[in-house]
Scaffold this motif. Sequence first.
Motif, short mmCIF file in Angstrom:
data_model
loop_
_atom_site.label_atom_id
_atom_site.label_comp_id
_atom_site.label_asym_id
_atom_site.label_seq_id
_atom_site.Cartn_x
_atom_site.Cartn_y
_atom_site.Cartn_z
N ILE A 51 22.29 -13.05 -37.27
CA ILE A 51 23.02 -12.89 -36.00
C ILE A 51 24.48 -13.30 -36.16
O ILE A 51 25.35 -12.91 -35.36
N MET B 47 9.76 -13.98 -28.01
CA MET B 47 11.12 -14.23 -27.50
C MET B 47 12.11 -13.25 -28.14
O MET B 47 13.03 -12.77 -27.50
N LEU B 48 11.90 -12.99 -29.43
CA LEU B 48 12.79 -12.04 -30.10
C LEU B 48 12.61 -10.64 -29.51
O LEU B 48 13.58 -9.89 -29.33
N PHE B 50 11.80 -10.13 -26.51
CA PHE B 50 12.48 -10.21 -25.22
C PHE B 50 13.95 -9.86 -25.34
O PHE B 50 14.50 -9.10 -24.54
N ILE B 51 14.60 -10.43 -26.35
CA ILE B 51 16.04 -10.22 -26.47
C ILE B 51 16.36 -8.75 -26.77
O ILE B 51 17.47 -8.28 -26.55
N HIS B 53 15.37 -6.42 -25.01
CA HIS B 53 15.68 -5.82 -23.71
C HIS B 53 17.17 -5.92 -23.42
O HIS B 53 17.75 -5.01 -22.82
N LEU B 54 17.77 -7.01 -23.83
CA LEU B 54 19.22 -7.11 -23.69
C LEU B 54 19.89 -6.11 -24.62
O LEU B 54 20.88 -5.47 -24.26
N LEU B 244 21.54 -6.83 -31.50
CA LEU B 244 20.49 -7.60 -30.83
C LEU B 244 19.13 -6.93 -31.02
O LEU B 244 18.12 -7.61 -31.20
N PHE C 243 20.71 -12.51 -19.35
CA PHE C 243 19.66 -12.33 -20.36
C PHE C 243 19.67 -13.49 -21.37
O PHE C 243 18.62 -13.96 -21.79
N PHE C 247 16.63 -15.96 -22.04
CA PHE C 247 16.18 -16.18 -23.41
C PHE C 247 16.18 -17.67 -23.75
O PHE C 247 15.20 -18.23 -24.22
N PHE C 250 13.44 -20.10 -22.47
CA PHE C 250 12.17 -20.27 -23.17
C PHE C 250 12.20 -21.54 -24.01
O PHE C 250 11.18 -22.19 -24.21
#
Lengths: 436, 436, 436, 113, 113, 113
Positions: A51, B47-48, B50-51, B53-54, B244, C243, C247, C250
């Motif tokens: 990242i 969680m990854l 999830f991100i 979606h951003l 992302l 977002f 994130f 969590f």
Amino acid sequence: MKFFFTFFVMFCFLAAPAAEIAATPAPDFGREALFSVNNLWVMIGAMLVFIMHLGFACVESGLARAKNCTNILFKNTMTPAIGFLSYAICGFAIMYPNSHWLIGHLFGFAGWGLHNPPGPAIAYNGMYTYWTDFFFQGMFAATAATIVSGAVAERIKLSSYLCFTAIYVTVVYPLVGSWGWGGGWLNTLHFHDFAGSTFVHSVGGFAALAGILLLGPRIGKYVDGKAMPLMGHNMSQATIGVFLLWFGWFGFNGASALSANPAIVSLVLVNTMLAASAALVSAMCAGKLLLGKPDLSMTLNGCLAGLVGITAGADCVSVLSAIIIGLVSGVLVTCGVLLFDKLFIDDPVGALSVHLLCGVWGTLAVGIFSPEYKLLTQLIGVAAVGSVSFGAAYGIFFALKKLFGIRVSETTELKGLDLVEHGAEAYPGFQFFSNM
Amino acid sequence: MKFFFTFFVMFCFLAAPAAEIAATPAPDFGREALFSVNNLWVMIGAMLVFIMHLGFACVESGLARAKNCTNILFKNTMTPAIGFLSYAICGFAIMYPNSHWLIGHLFGFAGWGLHNPPGPAIAYNGMYTYWTDFFFQGMFAATAATIVSGAVAERIKLSSYLCFTAIYVTVVYPLVGSWGWGGGWLNTLHFHDFAGSTFVHSVGGFAALAGILLLGPRIGKYVDGKAMPLMGHNMSQATIGVFLLWFGWFGFNGASALSANPAIVSLVLVNTMLAASAALVSAMCAGKLLLGKPDLSMTLNGCLAGLVGITAGADCVSVLSAIIIGLVSGVLVTCGVLLFDKLFIDDPVGALSVHLLCGVWGTLAVGIFSPEYKLLTQLIGVAAVGSVSFGAAYGIFFALKKLFGIRVSETTELKGLDLVEHGAEAYPGFQFFSNM
Amino acid sequence: MKFFFTFFVMFCFLAAPAAEIAATPAPDFGREALFSVNNLWVMIGAMLVFIMHLGFACVESGLARAKNCTNILFKNTMTPAIGFLSYAICGFAIMYPNSHWLIGHLFGFAGWGLHNPPGPAIAYNGMYTYWTDFFFQGMFAATAATIVSGAVAERIKLSSYLCFTAIYVTVVYPLVGSWGWGGGWLNTLHFHDFAGSTFVHSVGGFAALAGILLLGPRIGKYVDGKAMPLMGHNMSQATIGVFLLWFGWFGFNGASALSANPAIVSLVLVNTMLAASAALVSAMCAGKLLLGKPDLSMTLNGCLAGLVGITAGADCVSVLSAIIIGLVSGVLVTCGVLLFDKLFIDDPVGALSVHLLCGVWGTLAVGIFSPEYKLLTQLIGVAAVGSVSFGAAYGIFFALKKLFGIRVSETTELKGLDLVEHGAEAYPGFQFFSNM
Amino acid sequence: MKLVIAYIQPERLNPVKQALFAREIYKISVTNALGCGRQQGYVKAYRGAIQEVNLLKKVRLAIAVNDEFVEQTIEGIIEGARTNHIGDGKIFVLPMDECIRIRTGERGNEAIG
Amino acid sequence: MKLVIAYIQPERLNPVKQALFAREIYKISVTNALGCGRQQGYVKAYRGAIQEVNLLKKVRLAIAVNDEFVEQTIEGIIEGARTNHIGDGKIFVLPMDECIRIRTGERGNEAIG
Amino acid sequence: MKLVIAYIQPERLNPVKQALFAREIYKISVTNALGCGRQQGYVKAYRGAIQEVNLLKKVRLAIAVNDEFVEQTIEGIIEGARTNHIGDGKIFVLPMDECIRIRTGERGNEAIG
Ligand SMILES: Nc1ncnc2c1ncn2[C@@H]1O[C@H](COP(=O)(O)OP(=O)(O)O)[C@@H](O)[C@H]1O
Ligand SMILES: Nc1ncnc2c1ncn2[C@@H]1O[C@H](COP(=O)(O)OP(=O)(O)O)[C@@H](O)[C@H]1O
Ligand SMILES: Nc1ncnc2c1ncn2[C@@H]1O[C@H](COP(=O)(O)OP(=O)(O)O)[C@@H](O)[C@H]1O
């Protein structure tokens, strides 16, 4: 990071239990769990390093003008891809030759491509798998090239930059890195660079310097010998980038412990955070004193400076030393930016001040703040790595310049690299004064 | 991902030690630690995801025009919320019916809502808890819908999109998914889709195709039968989004191993990274050759294409195969974008080329590059999933079109969805030519 | 979060095995692995909390006008740095005095600076190291200050804000926090605030209220007693911010379990995600009903509201309760924004509605939805924390106002804080109507 | 010589350009503008606060022409811009004393084209 | 017919609009501009390099009016824009030959309003 | 009094400003513009679709001067903007009836400077 000898120690240490496992069919959940958690953290660390590439993309494009934004984003997107691929082809084998040294402890090569050693994954080194090793090291590889990207921005030809990156990541970065992390002569000397103040940041910084010297300043940067403000077009983007770098640095430094060892990793993280925080504060103050007003982009540079500074010694200095290292970095970077500007060294994003100056400072700081390591050895390391990486980068850029030219034409630079090299703007429709 | 039978195997495997534990009161730290680390990785993987979606929000809004930006952000913010909620209500129970099959191995239902089975958490399947299972699967669920969002952007009514998403995620995605991951007939056939080239990406891609066909192209996209460039307003945002997504994909693929198993997960990550890198390089080259100039947005699509391509086989192909899969994906996506444009299929973000084409390619590639799986089975899977998801999506969109209309009015489209549907622009105060 | 007594319980629990370890030289891999995985999750949680600072920076700058963007980014970059440093100097020692209570269970102090207790790292509390503890708690510390930053944006002097932050994080936040998490009187009362609806969000929200009351509304916010829309300049940025907060949450909630305990952490994550999703849906609907059109920025606030709401009880309410808590939060925040606007309380980003209202609501919800905790106790906690933190914040702001002034001059406000306080715009070259 | 200035709807820019090109008028300068006229504005809503916006997006054209081209220019603009809805815009014709081509220094009627 | 052009401080746009509306002048076109005049600029500082900026943000108004409305228009602008500080701006009045409403094709005095 | 309007290449703004300052013309208003003229456009490429763009970025200057300054203004603009490449731009001189300084209410020749 990875020390050659630890590797062997661990291997011996594991040999016995491994035999035991063979004898008894009952699975050793504890051993497996420990292996999994160590491996997991190194994998996550690699993702965090990944990242950082987005961080670099945002910082560099944010601090450049809108007309060159697409070009910078393009470079920064290709950099990790090229870096990772070329590292797979031979970089990894040059950096970690294991016993395959060809010339002294100066140059080794373990063979082309990737080869997962047969046997149970845990046998590799007891901490993480071969693939995890490559995944983490490969992510590191491209960061050195990314540092160059910002320094030469807004005037380098796309093709030249991509060529340079491929060569530098394939050969120079791993060669120099092998001296320390691959078990080479600097490692024998007991030179310490925990996560890469020298092997990553200085290596990138020296290449950046070579590039800048051969390219010259951007048109409009100097008017009558005075440095002009060529303002970055998007401070939000630059800030997002710095935060992402800061975030990624927890993996960069934290996972350089090469295990999830709670005591070491947590200290590394605290040191990393404290150095960055201290550098932010000192850069803000230095900026306020030297420039009259607190400049956001310089303060952001301060944060990165602190991170680079602590990278070499995050595992072996006290928290107080970490704060001091950070405070010094913040001042150093501010003075560096002003100094390079005076020297007609046009570095749009402050890469030299951040990665080169603070990379050197951080490496030396290990010799100052940690009783285990000697300042002289640290100096030798910095000098050796610096001269070779600067020399090599200069050579590559010089050759590219002679062969194809490395700088875009004046019209391209004035119109912006986006329109000419990519045929498209970064923000179509938005109105901005393009004479800036 | 989760195979029904593995579930049982594991359960049996765990039954013995579980009995043992009951006998002896001493806590088995090793077992607990292994359980914790496996569970931890699946949670972090979620969680990854999830991100991502951003990531989708940034890519899609960045590649759309400024006047529709708020609208896209709105859709992409609601998508994971609606997806997760509806998955909690019944999607999870449809996708993983366990033994509650109602119609052959075609449709099952385990009951409404979420019900954590009683007993120790480890008993669930020895790897992760019930809640972790749902958390991970729920995050996956909404990604299929998000894929549609980009393809139908800049002209679909907000309400229609939200309705479609709710229905599709609640019924179609889990139904189709149950055939493979839920232990249905495709699983029995030994069809392999590791992390969802088919079950997520094609399922999304086919729905996108249905949506585009029913909506028609955006006003101004075709002038005299020639495709016009309707330029995305923010390349920085699109690049942030792709990075992302790339980052999140490490969780999407990596945690689809459903454990932190070092050997498998690390190979998956290396394959994922190599495929993305290779696809970036091949998309850049294809772009340069076919379009004359390296186009950033197409190259970014290349990255995603490589990621989609490797998703089905990341666990079972060699690194070399991963690179080849990536290279092909990069070329495929470039040709796809040009082809769909020629066919008057207006896909503002390239969702069809990325998710549909490369989803299919990745699934077939498993049959080509992995000796364990048959190309024919893979083809059957693709065809079955494709026809059902396309048919269902077409049906839903068609019904919505008849009932409420799915496309905004011409004036709305010209003025921008932001002003008309939300009463507010995304960048108030900024000046831009709004005729673009 | 950390309960004083758990600490002791754990310590005793570990004493026996520790002795055992001393007796037998064979390393207990299981124990070590469990320690590593617990420690790892808390460290990763802290990193996730860190990224929330970027989330705050994006939300706050995105919802402000372009002319103040640099200033907000600057504040939000300095906030975690100042927060972490001051927490190292004495905040940590005030918040977790261990046995060093000076005044009842109201105020304690464990000594200046950071001191890693000697002995094996695992002895600290068996779950994570001293450094991990500080790393996690230090990240939390600055979030309370960041909440204030948004509420007072676009008119507060940079220096006053930085002073306030330093004082508030050094003294007030840890003092109040020690009552609950440090083992103080609220903990004795069995007051429950899992991850900080009260100790972080209300504490920040009350300070925000004090700041707003002393600063007054922005110029142009009220015309003839009617609230005007002073539009945020960048909805993409605000969405990215939300977002990232989501994130990071969590980690904020998940790692507040202070171990990687699969059962607890996974439930916490599911509850967190469900509450946010539910709040998004209810905020969208409330917005549509009350305002006529679905407002993106209000819906985004809804998401954060749900997250704040579930923070106090994520570990002890059922998934259904989590959904209800979320639904209520989404409505509450919408009404809150409208209400505060009517009351001439000008809060540019909705910080009061999100953090204060929903922080209180979430804390009370624990008393409503969890049979273990009493509503009355929760009320007492809210009232005590609220009065002290509001009082203290008001006092600090009042003193700063008298000493240096806290509001920028009218010209500065009109021209924008960026040009006057920093000498540079956030988007140089971009054209925008600056009368907005 | 005249300077023809027109405020039109943004989305009519391309049709107007085409209509002018068809009349062999190739030289145009364009600016972004906001216009307030008889056309109804819209309600801007943000976080519950609403405001009537009556400055709408327009595009401003400036075209310098020789006297004999004025009518064609007007015709072209009208052809491209007219939708028969309020807000179509206005054309203003200003007298112009002189026109100079920077590149050559030519003046007057030749400089215009 | 005249075309009144004014360069004003950006933050005075709303007061000017109100002052004009009060005089029943409802039709205005607005453009973003930069102005360089007697008003002192500011020092732009970026990464240690500084530069005097003398192009300051302004807003440009263009209002076409019939001759009898010229004075009211000027009055309105002055009322809304004057702060008695250097930089308040200028008003220019240009002669205008013709005015056409695109929607209807009306010309001259009726077309203006 | 005249209003001198010029469309120039964006990157020539600074030289033009300097050339005008050298002639003691200090008051200028600047606007962002797009221009379509003889200068060749460029090909915009995006995701495989290409389009000829003939609206190029320009900067628009507006300078109100007294009659005796017109020639100097034109000279200054030409000096700063001329590169001898197509696309250098145009200067238009419009008659101006009146000029008012908002701050003081001064009119006519004094108000201009
Ligand atoms: N008298 C005027 N002065 C300046 N601009 C005007 C004038 N009248 C109209 N305009 C411009 O023309 C646009 C359209 O005018 P409007 O009255 O809304 O429509 P119509 O001309 O069709 O009646 C306005 O938004 C404004 O930009
Ligand atoms: N002669 C002129 N030509 C063009 N624009 C002018 C002229 N004089 C003033 N302006 C515009 O008016 C603005 C204000 O003028 P300035 O001299 O700063 O203040 P004042 O008119 O109050 O003395 C300038 O920034 C510029 O945009
Ligand atoms: N007749 C005209 N009316 C309005 N603008 C014009 C006119 N002629 C030229 N321009 C402006 O001047 C710019 C340069 O003109 P162009 O024909 O490209 O170059 P040159 O004047 O050097 O031949 C154009 O882009 C346009 O903005």
